[in-house]
Design an enzyme around this catalytic site. Structure first.
Site, PDB file in Angstrom:
ATOM      1  N   GLU A  29     -27.149  -6.547 -35.604  1.00 16.24           N
ATOM      2  CA  GLU A  29     -27.245  -5.545 -35.008  1.00 16.24           C
ATOM      3  C   GLU A  29     -26.593  -4.217 -35.199  1.00 16.24           C
ATOM      4  O   GLU A  29     -26.439  -2.868 -34.969  1.00 16.24           O
ATOM      5  CB  GLU A  29     -28.255  -5.875 -33.897  1.00 16.24           C
ATOM      6  CG  GLU A  29     -28.894  -4.637 -33.115  1.00 16.24           C
ATOM      7  CD  GLU A  29     -29.629  -4.838 -32.223  1.00 16.24           C
ATOM      8  OE1 GLU A  29     -30.526  -4.539 -32.054  1.00 16.24           O
ATOM      9  OE2 GLU A  29     -29.777  -6.658 -32.185  1.00 16.24           O
ATOM     10  N   LEU A  86     -17.853   4.360 -22.509  1.00 20.70           N
ATOM     11  CA  LEU A  86     -16.843   5.729 -21.817  1.00 20.70           C
ATOM     12  C   LEU A  86     -16.718   6.912 -23.728  1.00 20.70           C
ATOM     13  O   LEU A  86     -16.042   8.105 -23.172  1.00 20.70           O
ATOM     14  CB  LEU A  86     -15.554   4.240 -22.282  1.00 20.70           C
ATOM     15  CG  LEU A  86     -15.740   3.570 -20.941  1.00 20.70           C
ATOM     16  CD1 LEU A  86     -14.283   2.828 -21.184  1.00 20.70           C
ATOM     17  CD2 LEU A  86     -15.810   4.190 -19.808  1.00 20.70           C
ATOM     18  N   GLY A  87     -17.562   6.705 -24.339  1.00 18.46           N
ATOM     19  CA  GLY A  87     -17.039   8.248 -25.400  1.00 18.46           C
ATOM     20  C   GLY A  87     -17.658   8.867 -25.218  1.00 18.46           C
ATOM     21  O   GLY A  87     -18.553   9.915 -25.422  1.00 18.46           O
ATOM     22  N   HIS A 131     -17.230   0.093 -18.084  1.00 18.74           N
ATOM     23  CA  HIS A 131     -17.321   1.216 -18.057  1.00 18.74           C
ATOM     24  C   HIS A 131     -17.063   1.730 -16.441  1.00 18.74           C
ATOM     25  O   HIS A 131     -16.791   2.830 -16.188  1.00 18.74           O
ATOM     26  CB  HIS A 131     -19.022   0.985 -18.380  1.00 18.74           C
ATOM     27  CG  HIS A 131     -19.471   2.254 -17.890  1.00 18.74           C
ATOM     28  ND1 HIS A 131     -19.424   3.536 -18.918  1.00 18.74           N
ATOM     29  CD2 HIS A 131     -20.035   2.688 -17.358  1.00 18.74           C
ATOM     30  CE1 HIS A 131     -19.040   4.317 -18.230  1.00 18.74           C
ATOM     31  NE2 HIS A 131     -20.745   4.124 -17.520  1.00 18.74           N
ATOM     32  N   GLY A 190     -19.050  -8.253 -39.285  1.00 20.98           N
ATOM     33  CA  GLY A 190     -19.840  -8.467 -38.621  1.00 20.98           C
ATOM     34  C   GLY A 190     -20.645  -7.632 -39.734  1.00 20.98           C
ATOM     35  O   GLY A 190     -22.587  -7.067 -38.371  1.00 20.98           O
ATOM     36  N   LYS A 245     -16.337  -5.246 -26.424  1.00 16.83           N
ATOM     37  CA  LYS A 245     -17.054  -5.830 -25.084  1.00 16.83           C
ATOM     38  C   LYS A 245     -18.099  -6.445 -24.671  1.00 16.83           C
ATOM     39  O   LYS A 245     -18.749  -6.268 -25.744  1.00 16.83           O
ATOM     40  CB  LYS A 245     -17.168  -4.956 -23.814  1.00 16.83           C
ATOM     41  CG  LYS A 245     -18.837  -3.897 -24.068  1.00 16.83           C
ATOM     42  CD  LYS A 245     -18.576  -3.007 -22.762  1.00 16.83           C
ATOM     43  CE  LYS A 245     -19.414  -2.121 -22.568  1.00 16.83           C
ATOM     44  NZ  LYS A 245     -20.958  -2.921 -22.235  1.00 16.83           N
TER      45      LYS A 245
END
Length: 627
Positions: free
Chosen positions: A164, A329-330, A389, A160, A297
């Site tokens: 975007e 989560l980063g 999250h 992909g 996600k």
């Protein structure tokens, strides 16, 4: 036991003594500040991990260390390190031959599903013109010389590639890692999509978003050109099975006969996930190294649909190959949860119902550019933000101490927390929806998909029994905000009660971990007001990152992609975690749908639904007013 102690001692010494030998490596960041990139990104966790296990470091990057040893044959290593390295070399050689094989955006890669019409000529077997005239063959011959002997090659495919997400996040993160020396020199970056473009077209598409860090611009143009030369494009055509075969052939050109590892970033909508993942499993995996796939996600629309996708993936991949990524989560905020708690004696004994009165998890965004495409018509904020999250943040916050920093040990503890969450009562949920300001009221009133969600959650275990976890998340609110607030209980029988100018219950100690609007750790304490008399006030001890650390904070995608490369899985949801999270949310989603609960409308730039304040008061929680 003596052998284990000796090994631990060797690991500790090696983690520090061996570091200088990396200074001449081609994998060293090109500028000095980048050398501390990983340490700054995750803080004390990395120091602890390095101290505890040399084996893990050598398993990940032993080939880099070996190359340095080959280049510096006259250097004498300590006996214990030399023995450890020889042992790890044998293990690593065996590892190379082991077969480890086995979106967050509805629009990020829609071209993969509905790409431009492909002519009959483009569907024929064999490489397309861009493959024939590509510099791959010339570069491959260069990479097959002695310069790269003994190094496993790494290929990273972005499925992909013209979407975007890939353009704005994935490729820039990959370039940042390449520039900082965290990707091997002989890496190959591949874009895969259905659009009819060439290698040069893809390079032109992504180049506009590639930038070097503010804190080290040296050799920026040179590194940028190197990265782009190693970026290639594969036209997927109409048949992903054939497209994946072409991707495999192109990767094989880069890899040659050396050991090879591959990462596949599936930046595609959930509807296209299996259409891409299953042909990839059959036709694009290497058998000379490990394969890892990254999935964006939201992870399914319902618990049942998520389970079906998981079963299909596990029929072709092993669990350890699957990395379900949530870029939120980063953030350093999440990494600091465990560092702050487990490495500070002042906090660890307080982390329970005995001292903590409530916990608030807050995430809001002031912009609402994606609402129209994702929230109103598709997944909504519960499936997209809360499921991954918010629940992952709560799990990391509330988990018991893991036996080690290994990803599986941490995920074992997280899933226990998720399974202990009490059934969420519909009366403890507040839904909101951003008012439509475009004049197209009909389109919005027909949908009841929420863009705001607040709820009270309880964890039924010995540590957290009775402590409310208040969550609040929404889009189009007054500011960008991401923080965790821990409010402690008031001091029993406080003898200074009368010295406060207002209710002392409002002035309990509070710990705030904040990522936005600016990174900070804040501790609210009560102290004496300077001057005559004895008047008390609440003040904040603050650690503002911008004042303490003079460095640019890496993007969360960089952090997570580096974790995938390292095989560190603790910030990625395992299949049983995924199922446990759905078990928490599925009943309340079902009740919302069954009762057709209408969300409360709120204005853009507002604080959100007023009912959220009634919900907090019901559970004895005071929301912070700075919304």
């Amino acid at each position: 036991m003596a052998g284990l102690a000796a090994a631990a001692s060797a690991a500790t010494v090696a983690s520090f003594q061996f570091q200088p030998s990396l200074s001449g490596s081609r994998f060293t960041p090109v500028a000095a500040p980048a050398a501390s990139f990983r340490t700054q990104a995750c803080g004390l966790r990395c120091w602890i991990a390095a101290k505890l296990t040399l084996r893990k470091a050598l398993k990940r990057h032993g080939w880099q260390l070996q190359r340095n040893l080959d280049a510096r044959r006259n250097d004498k290593l300590p006996d214990h390190l030399e023995a450890a390295l020889l042992t790890e070399n044998r293990t690593h050689q065996n590892m190379h031959h082991a077969y480890d094989s086995g979106g967050e955006m509805a629009s990020a890669s829609s071209d993969l599903l509905a790409g431009s019409t492909v002519s009959e000529n483009s569907m024929q077997q064999g490489p397309n013109p861009s493959e024939i005239h590509s510099p791959v063959l010339n570069e491959e011959s260069a990479m097959s010389n002695g310069h790269y002997n003994g190094e496993p090659s790494l290929c990273i495919a972005v499925i992909g590639a013209t979407g975007e997400l890939a353009r704005n996040k994935v490729f820039p993160a990959l370039f940042a890692l390449y520039y900082s020396g965290f990707l091997p020199r002989n890496v190959g970056i591949f874009g895969y999509s259905r659009k009819k473009v060439t290698d040069e077209d893809l390079r032109a598409i992504i180049e506009a978003n590639l930038t070097c860090r503010v804190d080290h611009h040296e050799n920026c143009d040179e590194k940028l050109n190197e990265f782009l030369k190693r970026t290639y494009y594969i036209d997927a055509g109409h048949d992903n099975k054939d497209g994946m075969s072409r991707l495999n052939s192109r990767m094989t050109q880069i890899e040659g006969t050396r050991a090879a590892n591959r990462i596949f970033y599936l930046a595609v909508p959930q509807e296209a996930l299996l259409d891409v993942a299953l042909p990839l499993a059959d036709s694009a995996q290497t058998k000379q190294g490990w394969n890892r796939i990254i999935i964006e996600k939201p992870f399914g629309f319902t618990g049942l649909s998520s389970q079906r996708v998981t079963q299909s993936l596990l029929s072709r991949f092993e669990e350890k190959q699957i990395y379900r990524i949530d870029h939120l989560l980063g953030k350093d905020l999440i990494e600091n949860l465990t560092v702050l708690r487990f490495s500070n004696l002042v906090f660890e004994p307080l982390w329970s119902r005995t001292y903590i009165r409530n916990v608030q998890v807050i995430f809001s965004e002031e912009t609402a550019t994606e609402i129209q495409g994702r929230y109103f018509g598709n997944y909504g904020i519960i499936r997209d933000i809360v499921h991954s999250h918010i629940l992952q943040t709560i799990a990391l916050f509330a988990m018991e101490p893991p036996v080690s920093l290994d990803g599986e040990d941490i995920r074992d503890e997280k899933v226990k927390v998720l399974r202990s969450i009490r059934k969420v009562d519909l009366e403890d949920v507040v839904l909101g929806q951003l008012k439509d300001t475009s004049g197209k009221v009909d389109r919005y009133t027909k949908s009841m998909t929420p863009t705001y969600f607040a709820a009270a959650i309880y964890i039924d275990n010995a540590r957290w029994d009775g402590v409310p976890f208040l969550i609040k998340t929404g889009m189009g609110l007054m500011k960008n905000r991401a923080e965790i607030r821990i409010q402690f209980r008031h001091v029993p029988g406080n003898i200074y009660r009368e010295r406060f100018g207002h209710d002392i219950d409002l002035d309990t100690n509070e710990l705030v971990l904040r990522d936005q609007p600016e990174e900070a750790i804040l501790l609210k304490v009560n102290n004496k007001v300077p001057g005559l008399g004895l008047q008390l006030d609440a003040s904040e001890l603050n650690l503002l990152y911008r004042d303490k650390y003079d460095t640019e904070v890496p993007d969360s995608y960089e952090h997570l992609l580096l974790d995938v490369l390292d095989g560190d899985s603790h910030l990625f949801m395992r299949s049983d975690e995924l199922a446990a999270a759905w078990n928490v949310l599925t009943p309340v989603i079902h009740e919302i749908d069954q009762n057709r609960v209408a969300p409360e409308l709120y204005e853009a730039g507002d604080k959100g639904p007023i009912n959220a304040y009634y919900l907090a008061a019901k559970h004895g929680v005071r929301w912070d007013d700075d919304w």
